[in-house]
Design a protein around this motif. Structure first.
Motif, mmCIF file in Angstrom:
data_model
loop_
_atom_site.group_PDB
_atom_site.id
_atom_site.type_symbol
_atom_site.label_atom_id
_atom_site.label_comp_id
_atom_site.label_asym_id
_atom_site.label_seq_id
_atom_site.Cartn_x
_atom_site.Cartn_y
_atom_site.Cartn_z
ATOM 1 N N MET A 146 -34.401 33.419 -6.976
ATOM 2 C CA MET A 146 -33.742 32.771 -8.103
ATOM 3 C C MET A 146 -32.268 32.529 -7.772
ATOM 4 O O MET A 146 -31.709 33.144 -6.878
ATOM 5 N N ARG A 147 -31.650 31.653 -8.508
ATOM 6 C CA ARG A 147 -30.277 31.256 -8.239
ATOM 7 C C ARG A 147 -29.290 32.076 -9.052
ATOM 8 O O ARG A 147 -29.393 32.135 -10.276
ATOM 9 N N PRO A 148 -28.307 32.711 -8.408
ATOM 10 C CA PRO A 148 -27.282 33.425 -9.169
ATOM 11 C C PRO A 148 -26.397 32.448 -9.938
ATOM 12 O O PRO A 148 -26.244 31.285 -9.555
ATOM 13 N N ASN A 149 -25.829 32.926 -11.024
ATOM 14 C CA ASN A 149 -25.004 32.061 -11.882
ATOM 15 C C ASN A 149 -23.538 32.126 -11.438
ATOM 16 O O ASN A 149 -22.669 32.621 -12.144
ATOM 17 N N HIS A 150 -23.277 31.583 -10.238
ATOM 18 C CA HIS A 150 -21.939 31.669 -9.666
ATOM 19 C C HIS A 150 -20.887 30.968 -10.524
ATOM 20 O O HIS A 150 -19.733 31.384 -10.565
ATOM 21 N N HIS A 151 -21.297 29.885 -11.188
ATOM 22 C CA HIS A 151 -20.311 29.056 -11.888
ATOM 23 C C HIS A 151 -20.437 29.159 -13.401
ATOM 24 O O HIS A 151 -19.913 28.318 -14.128
ATOM 25 N N ASN A 152 -21.125 30.203 -13.873
ATOM 26 C CA ASN A 152 -21.224 30.499 -15.309
ATOM 27 C C ASN A 152 -21.771 29.328 -16.121
ATOM 28 O O ASN A 152 -21.218 28.963 -17.166
ATOM 29 N N ARG A 153 -22.860 28.727 -15.638
ATOM 30 C CA ARG A 153 -23.512 27.710 -16.459
ATOM 31 C C ARG A 153 -23.917 28.338 -17.783
ATOM 32 O O ARG A 153 -24.450 29.449 -17.817
ATOM 33 N N PRO A 154 -23.683 27.640 -18.896
ATOM 34 C CA PRO A 154 -23.984 28.242 -20.205
ATOM 35 C C PRO A 154 -25.475 28.354 -20.512
ATOM 36 O O PRO A 154 -25.841 28.996 -21.489
ATOM 37 N N SER A 155 -26.324 27.734 -19.704
ATOM 38 C CA SER A 155 -27.775 27.860 -19.863
ATOM 39 C C SER A 155 -28.320 28.598 -18.649
ATOM 40 O O SER A 155 -28.057 28.194 -17.507
ATOM 41 N N TYR A 156 -29.084 29.668 -18.883
ATOM 42 C CA TYR A 156 -29.562 30.469 -17.758
ATOM 43 C C TYR A 156 -30.740 31.336 -18.193
ATOM 44 O O TYR A 156 -31.055 31.451 -19.386
ATOM 45 N N ILE A 157 -31.372 31.943 -17.199
ATOM 46 C CA ILE A 157 -32.472 32.881 -17.420
ATOM 47 C C ILE A 157 -31.945 34.296 -17.227
ATOM 48 O O ILE A 157 -31.150 34.543 -16.316
ATOM 49 N N GLU A 158 -32.381 35.204 -18.062
ATOM 50 C CA GLU A 158 -32.058 36.621 -17.898
ATOM 51 C C GLU A 158 -33.371 37.390 -17.748
ATOM 52 O O GLU A 158 -34.273 37.264 -18.565
#
Length: 386
Positions: A1-13
């Motif tokens: 899975m892709r880490p949220n390096h750039h703090n996209r406001p939509s993501y999976i937890e």
């Protein structure tokens, strides 16, 4: 899975503590000597194969199942050392990858087996599985043909028949009749095969539905998929194992506008306001794998309450009615799958609205979505089921 390096406001937890607990609970249900194959194909059903495999290995998984050689290689290169079974046949020109990465193939005919035998070093012996057709009619010979294939494999000096597997076609639909017939066919073949083969063979038919609904289908190994990730395969399935969803799909309100009576929302003007409203735009859409079929049907959790989707789900955004959410505003969290406050929206609920299955919902979450992982404390002992 892709880490949220750039703090996209939509993501999976993903809660890896939940994955750990689900694995423990399933493992505890199995009798001693029955192995748990954790199926992590399709990037761990959209949860991140590498991350969940590590946790499953620590909590009772004996081996892993994948659909493609590429999925197996990804696990090997991440340092996963447990046995990995590629569950479906591959063409002979990919046989070398099984020796290179120490993988266990599943075959349906002799072509692949011969190629694998030819390229295997003299001092090596490769375990293989035969896929048998007991009614699914997808891969594998029928039971009588499988016995012939097994006998032919005995002549290949670098291969060892480790086991046979088959697939239930309807273990979760509430009607047990055909599953019972598949079990009868598989058992009869297994008895003949064990008389033919001098060493112990692994027999495997039970999927998640089999684990829940057919305890006599466990044999030597079960293959759990959806159940590990916290969903039951159907409403009809028994709840003899306690599991909890591990995936949460989140976003945030990016824009709010006032809508007056008669104004429309989204492509095609499929929603027209019948009264003055407040509309929130959330930056996630079908380009991320959120189904367009939820247009004017789905719900999103904001402030622990449901807000209806209005208009069509766009590729990159969707709009929701927050008229009754008087305190909602830009930056507020929106949950599309998972819990918020006392409310919960499950992948199974979304699947029912879309006329599909929860597998498709979680597997369909797209590569644009980054993922974050948490690991809340869980009890290692399985949770009791009342």
């Amino acid at each position: 899975m892709r880490p949220n390096h750039h703090n996209r406001p939509s993501y999976i937890e993903i809660d890896l503590g939940v994955i750990a607990q689900n694995t423990c609970n399933i493992k505890e249900k199995l009798p001693a000597g029955v192995a748990l194959q954790a199926v992590v194909k399709a990037d761990g059903y959209g949860h991140g194969a590498i991350e969940v495999a590590r946790v499953m290995a620590e909590n009772g998984a004996n081996c892993f199942g994948v659909a493609l050689v590429e999925e197996a290689i990804q696990l090997r290169e991440a340092g996963i050392h447990l046995p990995i079974i590629v569950l479906y046949p591959e063409p002979p020109d990919r046989a070398h990858l099984f020796t290179q990465y120490h993988l266990i193939p599943t075959i349906s005919d002799l072509r692949f087996a011969k190629q694998l035998d030819e390229i295997t070093a003299d001092n090596e012996k490769i375990d293989i599985f035969i896929k048998v057709n007991t009614g699914m009619s997808r891969y594998g010979p029928n039971p009588d043909e499988a016995l012939i294939l097994a006998n032919e494999i005995r002549t290949l000096r670098h291969l060892k028949l480790a086991g046979v597997s088959t697939n239930f076609s309807s273990s979760d639909n509430g009607d047990p009749s055909f599953s019972i017939e598949q079990l009868r066919r598989f058992s009869a073949m297994g008895r003949e095969l064990r008389e033919m083969i001098p060493h112990k063979l692994i027999m495997s038919i039970a999927n998640s539905g089999g684990v829940l609904n057919f305890e006599d289908s466990y044999f030597d190994m079960v293959r759990a998929g959806l159940l590990l990730y916290g969903y039951y395969p159907s409403k009809e399935s028994k709840r003899i194992v306690s599991v909890k969803p591990a995936l949460k799909l989140l976003s945030h309100i990016l824009y709010v506008r006032e809508l007056i009576t008669g104004e429309s929302v989204g492509y095609g003007m499929s929603f027209v306001a019948t009264h003055d409203m407040r509309i929130a735009t959330i930056p996630i859409g079908y380009g991320d794998g959120y189904p367009r079929a939820l247009s004017n049907r789905g719900k999103v959790l904001i402030g622990g309450r449901r807000a209806p989707i209005v208009g069509r789900v766009c590729m990159d955004a969707l709009m929701v009615d927050i008229t009754s959410h008087t305190n909602a505003g830009v930056g507020d969290e929106a949950v599309l799958i998972g819990p918020q406050g006392g409310e919960f929206i499950g992948a199974d609920e979304i699947a029912e609205l879309c006329g599909t299955i929860p597998w498709e919902i979680t597997c369909g979450l797209g590569p644009r979505l980054p993922a974050t992982y948490i690991h809340k404390h869980v009890e290692k002992k399985a949770i009791g089921v009342k």
